[in-house]
Write a protein that holds these residues in place. Structure first.
Motif, PDB file in Angstrom:
ATOM      1  N   ARG A 106      41.027   9.131   4.287  1.00 47.94           N
ATOM      2  CA  ARG A 106      40.859  10.158   5.325  1.00 47.94           C
ATOM      3  C   ARG A 106      39.812   9.752   6.361  1.00 47.94           C
ATOM      4  NH1 ARG A 106      41.722  14.813   0.730  1.00 47.94           N
ATOM      5  NH2 ARG A 106      43.950  15.188   1.202  1.00 47.94           N
ATOM      6  N   GLU A 107      38.813   9.016   5.930  1.00 43.01           N
ATOM      7  CA  GLU A 107      37.835   8.497   6.884  1.00 43.01           C
ATOM      8  C   GLU A 107      38.437   7.332   7.688  1.00 43.01           C
ATOM      9  OE1 GLU A 107      34.847   9.827   7.585  1.00 43.01           O
ATOM     10  OE2 GLU A 107      35.513  11.412   6.218  1.00 43.01           O
ATOM     11  N   PHE A 160      39.877  -3.095  12.100  1.00 44.58           N
ATOM     12  CA  PHE A 160      39.588  -3.824  10.868  1.00 44.58           C
ATOM     13  C   PHE A 160      38.088  -3.881  10.588  1.00 44.58           C
ATOM     14  CE2 PHE A 160      43.726  -6.104  11.919  1.00 44.58           C
ATOM     15  CZ  PHE A 160      44.464  -5.320  11.043  1.00 44.58           C
ATOM     16  N   SER A 161      37.298  -4.080  11.636  1.00 42.64           N
ATOM     17  CA  SER A 161      35.847  -4.138  11.459  1.00 42.64           C
ATOM     18  C   SER A 161      35.285  -2.784  11.052  1.00 42.64           C
ATOM     19  CB  SER A 161      35.175  -4.612  12.755  1.00 42.64           C
ATOM     20  OG  SER A 161      35.585  -5.922  13.077  1.00 42.64           O
ATOM     21  N   LYS A 162      35.765  -1.722  11.714  1.00 42.40           N
ATOM     22  CA  LYS A 162      35.271  -0.378  11.408  1.00 42.40           C
ATOM     23  C   LYS A 162      35.690   0.045  10.004  1.00 42.40           C
ATOM     24  CE  LYS A 162      33.098   3.287  13.029  1.00 42.40           C
ATOM     25  NZ  LYS A 162      33.049   4.128  11.827  1.00 42.40           N
ATOM     26  N   ALA A 163      36.839  -0.431   9.544  1.00 38.96           N
ATOM     27  CA  ALA A 163      37.313  -0.105   8.194  1.00 38.96           C
ATOM     28  C   ALA A 163      36.303  -0.570   7.150  1.00 38.96           C
ATOM     29  CB  ALA A 163      38.666  -0.754   7.945  1.00 38.96           C
ATOM     30  N   GLU A 164      35.698  -1.740   7.380  1.00 38.87           N
ATOM     31  CA  GLU A 164      34.682  -2.253   6.456  1.00 38.87           C
ATOM     32  C   GLU A 164      33.405  -1.420   6.536  1.00 38.87           C
ATOM     33  OE1 GLU A 164      34.130  -6.316   7.525  1.00 38.87           O
ATOM     34  OE2 GLU A 164      35.963  -6.993   6.525  1.00 38.87           O
ATOM     35  N   VAL A 165      32.989  -1.107   7.760  1.00 35.15           N
ATOM     36  CA  VAL A 165      31.769  -0.311   7.949  1.00 35.15           C
ATOM     37  C   VAL A 165      31.921   1.054   7.282  1.00 35.15           C
ATOM     38  CG1 VAL A 165      30.291   0.822   9.653  1.00 35.15           C
ATOM     39  CG2 VAL A 165      31.152  -1.487  10.092  1.00 35.15           C
ATOM     40  N   THR A 166      33.085   1.659   7.442  1.00 37.54           N
ATOM     41  CA  THR A 166      33.335   2.979   6.854  1.00 37.54           C
ATOM     42  C   THR A 166      33.305   2.911   5.333  1.00 37.54           C
ATOM     43  OG1 THR A 166      34.629   3.741   8.746  1.00 37.54           O
ATOM     44  CG2 THR A 166      35.034   4.843   6.655  1.00 37.54           C
ATOM     45  N   PHE A 167      33.885   1.867   4.767  1.00 41.56           N
ATOM     46  CA  PHE A 167      33.863   1.704   3.306  1.00 41.56           C
ATOM     47  C   PHE A 167      32.423   1.564   2.819  1.00 41.56           C
ATOM     48  CE2 PHE A 167      33.915  -0.512  -0.698  1.00 41.56           C
ATOM     49  CZ  PHE A 167      35.014   0.013  -1.372  1.00 41.56           C
ATOM     50  N   ASP A 168      31.654   0.711   3.499  1.00 45.41           N
ATOM     51  CA  ASP A 168      30.273   0.456   3.090  1.00 45.41           C
ATOM     52  C   ASP A 168      29.430   1.733   3.165  1.00 45.41           C
ATOM     53  OD1 ASP A 168      31.262  -2.074   2.971  1.00 45.41           O
ATOM     54  OD2 ASP A 168      30.158  -2.835   4.698  1.00 45.41           O
ATOM     55  N   LYS A 169      29.620   2.490   4.228  1.00 40.35           N
ATOM     56  CA  LYS A 169      28.866   3.724   4.422  1.00 40.35           C
ATOM     57  C   LYS A 169      29.277   4.785   3.405  1.00 40.35           C
ATOM     58  CE  LYS A 169      27.814   7.227   7.930  1.00 40.35           C
ATOM     59  NZ  LYS A 169      28.077   7.674   9.338  1.00 40.35           N
ATOM     60  N   THR A 170      30.568   4.874   3.126  1.00 42.36           N
ATOM     61  CA  THR A 170      31.081   5.890   2.210  1.00 42.36           C
ATOM     62  C   THR A 170      30.619   5.662   0.784  1.00 42.36           C
ATOM     63  OG1 THR A 170      33.046   6.181   3.604  1.00 42.36           O
ATOM     64  CG2 THR A 170      33.183   7.007   1.354  1.00 42.36           C
ATOM     65  N   PHE A 171      30.577   4.408   0.377  1.00 42.33           N
ATOM     66  CA  PHE A 171      30.285   4.110  -1.031  1.00 42.33           C
ATOM     67  C   PHE A 171      28.975   3.361  -1.251  1.00 42.33           C
ATOM     68  CE2 PHE A 171      34.978   4.200  -0.595  1.00 42.33           C
ATOM     69  CZ  PHE A 171      35.203   5.376  -1.321  1.00 42.33           C
ATOM     70  N   GLY A 172      28.180   3.172  -0.196  1.00 45.31           N
ATOM     71  CA  GLY A 172      26.912   2.468  -0.351  1.00 45.31           C
ATOM     72  C   GLY A 172      27.113   1.031  -0.769  1.00 45.31           C
ATOM     73  N   TYR A 173      28.114   0.378  -0.191  1.00 48.26           N
ATOM     74  CA  TYR A 173      28.452  -0.987  -0.575  1.00 48.26           C
ATOM     75  C   TYR A 173      27.681  -1.983   0.284  1.00 48.26           C
ATOM     76  CZ  TYR A 173      31.336  -5.056  -1.742  1.00 48.26           C
ATOM     77  OH  TYR A 173      31.780  -6.286  -2.173  1.00 48.26           O
ATOM     78  N   ASN A 174      27.036  -2.948  -0.354  1.00 46.81           N
ATOM     79  CA  ASN A 174      26.281  -3.982   0.347  1.00 46.81           C
ATOM     80  C   ASN A 174      27.179  -5.190   0.561  1.00 46.81           C
ATOM     81  OD1 ASN A 174      24.224  -5.458   1.499  1.00 46.81           O
ATOM     82  ND2 ASN A 174      23.308  -6.042  -0.460  1.00 46.81           N
ATOM     83  N   ARG A 175      27.816  -5.265   1.718  1.00 45.62           N
ATOM     84  CA  ARG A 175      28.828  -6.291   1.982  1.00 45.62           C
ATOM     85  C   ARG A 175      28.193  -7.653   2.257  1.00 45.62           C
ATOM     86  NH1 ARG A 175      33.979  -5.812   2.832  1.00 45.62           N
ATOM     87  NH2 ARG A 175      33.704  -3.557   2.856  1.00 45.62           N
ATOM     88  N   ASN A 176      28.672  -8.660   1.560  1.00 41.14           N
ATOM     89  CA  ASN A 176      28.221 -10.025   1.778  1.00 41.14           C
ATOM     90  C   ASN A 176      28.872 -10.601   3.032  1.00 41.14           C
ATOM     91  OD1 ASN A 176      28.552 -13.154   1.275  1.00 41.14           O
ATOM     92  ND2 ASN A 176      26.868 -12.477  -0.034  1.00 41.14           N
TER      93      ASN A 176
END
Length: 344
Positions: free
Chosen positions: A98-99, A250-266
Motif C-alpha cells: 500500500r505504501e 525503483f529507487s523510492k521502492a527501496e527507500v519506502t521498504f527501509d523506512k517502513t521496516f527499519g532496514y539498513n540497506r547495504n
C-alpha cells in the motif's frame, strides 16, 4: 529487492480478459481452507474475490484498442535479507504494498487528473501475496542439471525395457548408475537433484500486483511502459517532465521498504549501485572500497548470495579488484538491472 513491471501479453490466441492471469495468481490457494488462503486486496479493501478482480479490471478498459494492453503486472521480490526484517510476511508485505503503490502513483511525473497530481486513489489495482516459488526451466540450476536429467531418463527407459522383456541387461547396475548421476548433478536441494517444478526452500514470499491500464475513473490511460518514460513537455508555459519515471519508482521502492521496516540497506543492494556498475565500474568499485570494513564484507557476501561469482581472496587494491572481478560481476549486475525493468 527485484521489481518487474510487465505489460499484459497480447497474442492472437490470448484472451482479452484478465481472467487467465488472475487464475494463475490463485494457484497457491488450491486445496487450502478459506482461513489459510491469501486473498486479493487493494489500497483500502481486504479479502477481495478473484471474480471481483476480473470484473473490475475487465470493466475498466474504455476506448482501449484491441491490441493495447488492458493491464500491467508488477512483481515485487524482496531479498532474503529484506524478508528477515519482516515479523509477519503477509501482513507486513500487504502494508508495504500500500505504501509502494503511493510511490507508483507519484512516479507519473507531470501527469494530472482534473488539475491535480495523480494519487494512489487514481490507480485501480489489486494485489496478492504468495509464499512459494518453484524452479523454472530457465533457472540456472535446472539448465545446468539438464545433461544429468537426460542421461537419467535414458537409463530409466532402459530399465523399463528390461522389465518389460523388450531388452536384456543388469537392472541393478543401471540403478546404481542412476543413483550416481542423481548425486553428481551440480545443483542439489536438501540432497535431492533440482528439477523443474521443485519448490524452492526458504522464505520465498513475494507480491503480485495487477494494475488497470486506465485510471480509476476509466477516463485516462496511465501506462508505465518504456515508450512513456518521463520526457520534457511544455505545460502552462513551462517545461516539465511528464510520463512514468521508472528509475524514481525503483529507487523510492527501496527507500519506502527501509523506512517502513527499519532496514539498513547495504550499498551493494541498491538499485543505484547496480546501475552505477553498468555505467561506470571504476566509480562503482571506488564507492565499494570506501565502505567501512564490515559493510564492505557484507557487500561481497550479498553479491555472492545474489548469484554473482566472486573469486577467492579478493584483493584490496581498487585497480586489482576492478581488473580481476569485472567480467564476472558485470554479467550478474546486468541481470540484476534487467530484473528491475519494465518488460514491454
Amino acid at each position: 529487492m527485484y521489481i518487474t513491471i510487465t505489460a499484459q501479453k497480447l497474442e492472437t490466441n490470448y484472451s482479452q480478459s484478465s481472467a487467465d492471469f488472475v487464475d494463475y495468481l490463485e494457484k497457491e490457494n488450491e486445496g487450502l481452507t478459506k482461513e489459510d488462503m491469501e486473498h486479493f486486496f487493494n489500497q483500502y479493501g481486504d479479502e477481495i474475490s478473484a471474480k471481483e478482480v476480473v470484473k473490475e479490471i475487465d470493466g475498466n478498459t474504455a476506448k482501449l484498442k484491441k491490441k493495447e494492453p488492458k493491464f500491467y503486472s508488477i512483481t515485487v521480490s524482496p531479498s532474503k535479507h529484506e524478508l528477515r526484517k519482516l515479523e509477519n510476511s503477509s501482513a507486513d508485505l500487504k502494508r508495504y504494498t500500500r505504501e509502494l503503490m503511493k510511490d507508483y502513483a507519484a512516479s507519473f511525473k507531470g501527469r494530472e487528473i482534473d488539475g491535480r497530481p495523480i494519487s494512489v486513489d487514481d490507480i485501480k489495482y489489486f494485489a496478492k501475496i504468495e509464499h512459494q516459488r518453484t524452479f523454472k526451466g530457465t533457472d540456472k540450476q535446472v539448465k545446468e542439471n539438464q545433461p544429468f536429467a537426460s542421461k537419467i531418463l535414458e537409463l530409466k527407459n532402459e530399465v523399463r525395457k528390461i522389465e518389460r522383456g523388450d531388452a536384456t541387461g543388469n537392472i541393478e547396475r543401471l540403478k546404481l548408475k542412476i543413483g550416481k548421476l542423481e548425486r553428481d548433478a551440480p545443483h542439489q536441494q536438501n540432497g535431492i537433484r533440482i528439477v523443474q517444478g521443485m519448490p524452492k526452500e526458504g522464505n520465498q514470499s513475494h507480491i503480485h500486483i495487477i494494475i488497470s491500464r486506465k485510471d480509476a475513473s476509466n477516463r485516462f490511460s496511465l501506462s508505465p511502459g518504456s515508450k512513456y518514460k518521463a520526457s520534457e513537455v511544455e505545460m502552462h508555459g513551462k517545461k516539465v517532465k511528464r510520463g512514468f519515471d521508472r528509475d524514481a519508482f525503483f529507487s523510492k521502492a527501496e527507500v519506502t521498504f527501509d523506512k517502513t521496516f527499519g532496514y539498513n540497506r547495504n550499498y551493494a543492494e541498491t538499485y543505484k549501485a547496480k546501475k552505477d556498475f553498468i555505467k561506470s565500474p571504476k566509480l562503482y568499485f571506488a564507492a565499494l572500497m570506501k565502505l567501512p570494513a564490515n559493510e564492505k564484507a557484507m557487500a561481497f557476501k550479498i553479491m555472492g548470495k545474489s548469484g554473482i561469482t566472486l573469486i577467492p581472496n579478493i584483493p584490496t587494491s581498487k585497480a586489482q579488484l576492478a581488473l580481476r572481478v569485472f567480467k564476472r560481476l558485470r554479467k550478474g549486475a546486468e541481470i540484476a538491472v534487467k530484473s528491475s525493468s519494465i518488460g514491454i
